[in-house]
Design a protein around this motif. Structure first.
Motif, PDB file in Angstrom:
ATOM      1  N   GLY A 149       0.800  -1.228   0.000  1.00 33.12           N
ATOM      2  CA  GLY A 149       0.000   0.000   0.000  1.00 33.12           C
ATOM      3  C   GLY A 149       0.826   1.267   0.000  1.00 33.12           C
ATOM      4  O   GLY A 149       0.283   2.374   0.014  1.00 33.12           O
ATOM      5  N   ALA A 150       2.149   1.139  -0.058  1.00 34.27           N
ATOM      6  CA  ALA A 150       2.989   2.347  -0.050  1.00 34.27           C
ATOM      7  C   ALA A 150       2.817   3.149  -1.343  1.00 34.27           C
ATOM      8  O   ALA A 150       3.204   4.315  -1.412  1.00 34.27           O
ATOM      9  CB  ALA A 150       4.450   1.968   0.149  1.00 34.27           C
ATOM     10  N   GLY A 151       2.285   2.505  -2.363  1.00 28.40           N
ATOM     11  CA  GLY A 151       2.054   3.217  -3.632  1.00 28.40           C
ATOM     12  C   GLY A 151       3.008   2.773  -4.732  1.00 28.40           C
ATOM     13  O   GLY A 151       3.168   3.476  -5.736  1.00 28.40           O
ATOM     14  N   LYS A 152       3.593   1.602  -4.595  1.00 26.67           N
ATOM     15  CA  LYS A 152       4.551   1.122  -5.599  1.00 26.67           C
ATOM     16  C   LYS A 152       3.888   0.975  -6.974  1.00 26.67           C
ATOM     17  O   LYS A 152       4.384   1.483  -7.970  1.00 26.67           O
ATOM     18  CB  LYS A 152       5.143  -0.242  -5.170  1.00 26.67           C
ATOM     19  N   GLY A 153       2.767   0.268  -6.975  1.00 22.31           N
ATOM     20  CA  GLY A 153       2.066   0.036  -8.242  1.00 22.31           C
ATOM     21  C   GLY A 153       1.619   1.338  -8.886  1.00 22.31           C
ATOM     22  O   GLY A 153       1.759   1.551 -10.088  1.00 22.31           O
ATOM     23  N   THR A 154       1.091   2.231  -8.054  1.00 20.28           N
ATOM     24  CA  THR A 154       0.598   3.518  -8.555  1.00 20.28           C
ATOM     25  C   THR A 154       1.729   4.304  -9.211  1.00 20.28           C
ATOM     26  O   THR A 154       1.587   4.856 -10.299  1.00 20.28           O
ATOM     27  CB  THR A 154       0.024   4.339  -7.373  1.00 20.28           C
ATOM     28  N   ARG A 254      -4.520   2.558   3.336  1.00 21.25           N
ATOM     29  CA  ARG A 254      -4.628   2.572   1.860  1.00 21.25           C
ATOM     30  C   ARG A 254      -5.073   1.210   1.327  1.00 21.25           C
ATOM     31  O   ARG A 254      -5.884   1.119   0.407  1.00 21.25           O
ATOM     32  CB  ARG A 254      -3.286   2.949   1.232  1.00 21.25           C
ATOM     33  N   ARG A 258      -8.216   0.240  -0.777  1.00 17.34           N
ATOM     34  CA  ARG A 258      -8.076  -0.456  -2.060  1.00 17.34           C
ATOM     35  C   ARG A 258      -8.913  -1.727  -2.083  1.00 17.34           C
ATOM     36  O   ARG A 258      -9.523  -2.078  -3.088  1.00 17.34           O
ATOM     37  CB  ARG A 258      -6.586  -0.796  -2.277  1.00 17.34           C
ATOM     38  N   ARG A 303       2.917  11.244   1.189  1.00 20.12           N
ATOM     39  CA  ARG A 303       2.328  12.446   0.563  1.00 20.12           C
ATOM     40  C   ARG A 303       1.396  12.062  -0.596  1.00 20.12           C
ATOM     41  O   ARG A 303       1.195  10.881  -0.871  1.00 20.12           O
ATOM     42  CB  ARG A 303       3.459  13.354   0.076  1.00 20.12           C
ATOM     43  N   VAL A 305      -0.074  11.457  -4.392  1.00 14.58           N
ATOM     44  CA  VAL A 305       0.502  10.749  -5.545  1.00 14.58           C
ATOM     45  C   VAL A 305       1.369  11.696  -6.379  1.00 14.58           C
ATOM     46  O   VAL A 305       2.481  11.348  -6.797  1.00 14.58           O
ATOM     47  CB  VAL A 305      -0.632  10.135  -6.408  1.00 14.58           C
TER      48      VAL A 305
END
Ligand SMILES: Nc1ncnc2c1ncn2[C@H]1C[C@H](O)[C@@H](COP(=O)(O)OP(=O)(O)O)O1
Length: 320
Positions: A149-154, A254, A258, A303, A305
């Motif tokens: 959920g750290a946002g790697k994929g995003t 997150r 999701r 922070r 995206v």
């Protein structure tokens, strides 16, 4: 084998195409002759572009880092991403004469001839330029790590839209394999994913032969790292690690969010707590190892995206 390649319509087109040998591709004649197996004898010939005046045609300059990394996508115009997480360009049929066709042709050739190996062997005997060529042709890898959920994929999605990288998501590949009918690993992967453990590094092997990769969610533990080193040592360069850092609470929030729409069986609180533990115990030490090698770019992922991506952009642009 060689005559077969010469019959390939795309290669024939390229070899006879002045378009291709124009500006920023001064290296391509050498690469092509090497690929086409003419090897050392052809190296003695003088590809005309390499001898024209001007910086673009100075082979030493072209081969000097960091230019090779920047120029790889210019020379080969690599596709930015593979649609489902698997790199598919090498299997697609070439449809047009042009950059895509060349990629196709090139990837086929590189697989067939194991270009890096060939160049490495040649470089033992030939000068610095060839050695640099072999280095330049190695796949360049960026590992993308951070908690669930750290946002790697995003962020990877944004990177492939803006830069020439092939995105391989360890998680997506595993989930895909799990859902494949008849997969012998399905049950095992299912258990591993639910328990927050990591599946075997062997699953990554098949995608080893391309140029610029973002490998997301790997290596997550010592076994993964060791497997990577065993399989890829000398065959790929890990340029750096993008480390998306944020607190466990942010990660969990997150992922729960999701989970409302993702349908992922592991986006529930129980799984998440295990995954966070696994991340802290197994993945953080891997990040620390890369940190000691000075390869980690840590980004505050708590922070927005856009803000996170601004940092990513800076890093990618400064590092090639
Ligand atoms: N910087 C950010 N701020 C808020 N939400 C974010 C975010 N980056 C990603 N998200 C959202 C998108 C997803 O629904 C969820 C998890 O993101 P993700 O990219 O799937 O994470 P990961 O691949 O690290 O597991 O959080």
């Amino acid at each position: 084998m060689r005559s077969g390649l010469h019959r390939h319509p795309v290669c024939d087109g390229l070899l006879s195409s002045p378009w291709y040998f124009r500006p920023a591709v001064a290296l391509s004649p050498s690469i092509l002759v090497l690929l086409l197996g003419e090897g050392m004898s052809v190296l003695k010939r003088e590809p005309p572009l390499l001898h024209r005046e001007g910086p673009l045609n100075d082979p030493e300059l072209l081969l000097t880092p960091p230019l090779p990394i920047l120029s790889i996508d210019k020379i080969f115009s690599l596709p930015g991403h593979a649609p489902t997480g698997h790199s598919s360009s090498s299997s697609a049929e070439p449809t047009t004469r042009g950059r895509w066709s060349f990629i196709d042709c090139f990837l086929r050739l590189s697989e067939q001839f194991m270009v890096v190996g060939l160049l490495q062997r040649l470089s033992e005997k030939l000068p610095r330029v060839v050695h640099r060529l072999s280095e330049m042709m190695k796949p360049q890898v960026v590992f993308v790590l951070g908690g669930p959920g750290a946002g790697k994929g995003t962020q990877c999605e944004r990177i492939v839209k803006n830069y020439s990288y092939t995105h391989l998501s360890a998680g997506d590949l595993l989930r895909e394999e799990r859902s494949r009918t008849g997969s012998e690993f399905g049950q095992l992967i299912d258990t591993y994913i639910k328990e927050g453990k990591i599946a075997m590094e062997e699953t990554m092997k098949s995608d080893e032969k391309k140029f610029r990769f973002l490998i997301d969610g790997f290596p997550r533990n010592q076994d993964n790292l060791q497997g990577w080193n065993n399989v890829m040592d000398g065959k790929a360069d890990v340029k750096f690690v993008l480390f998306f850092d944020c607190s466990s609470e942010v990660c969990i929030d997150r992922c729960l969010e999701r989970g409302k729409s993702s349908g992922r069986t592991d986006d529930n609180r129980e799984s998440l707590e295990k995954r966070i533990q696994t991340y802290l115990q197994s993945t953080r030490p891997i990040i620390e190892q890369y940190e000691q090698q000075g390869k980690v770019h840590k980004i505050d992922a708590s922070r927005s995206v856009d803000e996170v991506f601004a940092d990513v952009k800076n890093i990618l642009e400064n590092q090639g």
